[in-house]
Design a protein around this motif. Structure first.
Motif, short mmCIF file in Angstrom:
data_model
loop_
_atom_site.label_atom_id
_atom_site.label_comp_id
_atom_site.label_asym_id
_atom_site.label_seq_id
_atom_site.Cartn_x
_atom_site.Cartn_y
_atom_site.Cartn_z
N ALA A 295 38.70 37.29 29.99
CA ALA A 295 37.26 37.18 30.24
C ALA A 295 36.59 36.02 29.52
O ALA A 295 35.46 35.67 29.85
N THR A 296 37.26 35.41 28.56
CA THR A 296 36.67 34.24 27.88
C THR A 296 37.12 32.94 28.53
O THR A 296 36.68 31.87 28.13
N GLY A 297 37.95 33.04 29.54
CA GLY A 297 38.43 31.86 30.26
C GLY A 297 37.53 31.51 31.44
O GLY A 297 36.53 32.17 31.71
N TYR A 298 37.92 30.48 32.15
CA TYR A 298 37.11 29.98 33.27
C TYR A 298 37.00 31.01 34.40
O TYR A 298 35.91 31.39 34.81
N ILE A 299 38.13 31.50 34.89
CA ILE A 299 38.11 32.45 36.00
C ILE A 299 37.58 33.80 35.53
O ILE A 299 36.67 34.38 36.14
N GLY A 300 38.13 34.32 34.45
CA GLY A 300 37.70 35.61 33.94
C GLY A 300 36.25 35.63 33.50
O GLY A 300 35.53 36.61 33.72
N GLY A 301 35.80 34.56 32.88
CA GLY A 301 34.41 34.47 32.45
C GLY A 301 33.45 34.46 33.63
O GLY A 301 32.41 35.11 33.61
N THR A 302 33.82 33.72 34.67
CA THR A 302 33.01 33.69 35.89
C THR A 302 32.97 35.08 36.52
O THR A 302 31.91 35.57 36.91
N PHE A 303 34.13 35.71 36.60
CA PHE A 303 34.23 37.05 37.17
C PHE A 303 33.38 38.04 36.37
O PHE A 303 32.62 38.83 36.94
N ILE B 172 29.64 37.56 37.01
CA ILE B 172 29.26 38.10 38.33
C ILE B 172 29.11 39.61 38.23
O ILE B 172 28.15 40.18 38.76
N MET B 173 30.06 40.26 37.55
CA MET B 173 29.97 41.71 37.38
C MET B 173 28.68 42.10 36.65
O MET B 173 28.01 43.06 37.03
N LEU B 174 28.33 41.33 35.62
CA LEU B 174 27.11 41.62 34.86
C LEU B 174 25.87 41.41 35.72
O LEU B 174 24.94 42.21 35.68
N GLU B 175 25.86 40.33 36.51
CA GLU B 175 24.73 40.06 37.39
C GLU B 175 24.56 41.16 38.43
O GLU B 175 23.44 41.46 38.86
N LEU B 176 25.66 41.77 38.85
CA LEU B 176 25.61 42.84 39.84
C LEU B 176 25.32 44.21 39.23
O LEU B 176 25.28 45.21 39.94
N GLY B 177 25.13 44.25 37.91
CA GLY B 177 24.74 45.49 37.24
C GLY B 177 25.86 46.46 36.95
O GLY B 177 25.63 47.66 36.83
N TYR B 178 27.08 45.97 36.81
CA TYR B 178 28.23 46.84 36.55
C TYR B 178 28.06 47.67 35.28
O TYR B 178 28.58 48.77 35.19
N ILE C 2 40.12 51.05 35.57
CA ILE C 2 40.33 49.82 36.33
C ILE C 2 40.73 48.73 35.35
O ILE C 2 40.15 48.62 34.27
N VAL C 3 41.72 47.91 35.72
CA VAL C 3 42.13 46.78 34.89
C VAL C 3 42.11 45.52 35.75
O VAL C 3 42.66 45.50 36.84
N PHE C 4 41.45 44.49 35.24
CA PHE C 4 41.45 43.18 35.87
C PHE C 4 42.19 42.22 34.94
O PHE C 4 41.74 41.98 33.82
N ASN C 5 43.31 41.71 35.39
CA ASN C 5 44.08 40.75 34.61
C ASN C 5 43.75 39.35 35.11
O ASN C 5 44.33 38.87 36.07
N THR C 6 42.78 38.72 34.44
CA THR C 6 42.41 37.36 34.82
C THR C 6 42.97 36.34 33.84
O THR C 6 42.60 35.18 33.88
#
Length: 100
Positions: free
Chosen positions: A15-23, A26-32, A78-82
């Motif tokens: 989540a601190t990387g380019y793809i994971g951070g962007t992802f 987006i999750m935060l903007e969508l109110g996750y 749920i696990v997201f491996n970015t």
């Protein structure tokens, strides 16, 4: 977070990387955060405060720490491996954690 939450838990690597951070953003903007408790693996101590400021639970560690990865995967819904998808140790740990 000081209170125990009954929300489903999401665990994210990278989540601190380019793809994971962007992802993550987006999750935060969508109110996750309204519906999920989100935790993130971070490598550096200074990244823990950034995650806390976002409302994310930081998990300080590295991909090679299979015990830590497995534990957090097993405690998550749920696990997201970015992070590095070619990092076999962490991929196996995530899979083993999700099976348990």
């Amino acid at each position: 977070m000081s209170a125990i939450s009954n929300k489903p838990r999401i665990f994210i690597t990278g989540a601190t990387g380019y793809i994971g951070g962007t992802f993550l953003h987006i999750m935060l903007e969508l109110g996750y955060l309204e519906n999920f408790t989100i935790s993130s693996l971070v490598r550096r101590q200074q990244d823990t405060q950034s995650m806390l400021d976002l409302g994310i639970i930081p998990i300080l560690g590295i991909l090679a720490n299979s015990k830590l990865i497995k534990q957090n995967a097993s405690e998550s819904d749920i696990v997201f491996n970015t992070a590095n998808c070619d990092h076999l140790v962490s991929v196996k740990a995530i899979t083993q954690g999700l099976i348990e």
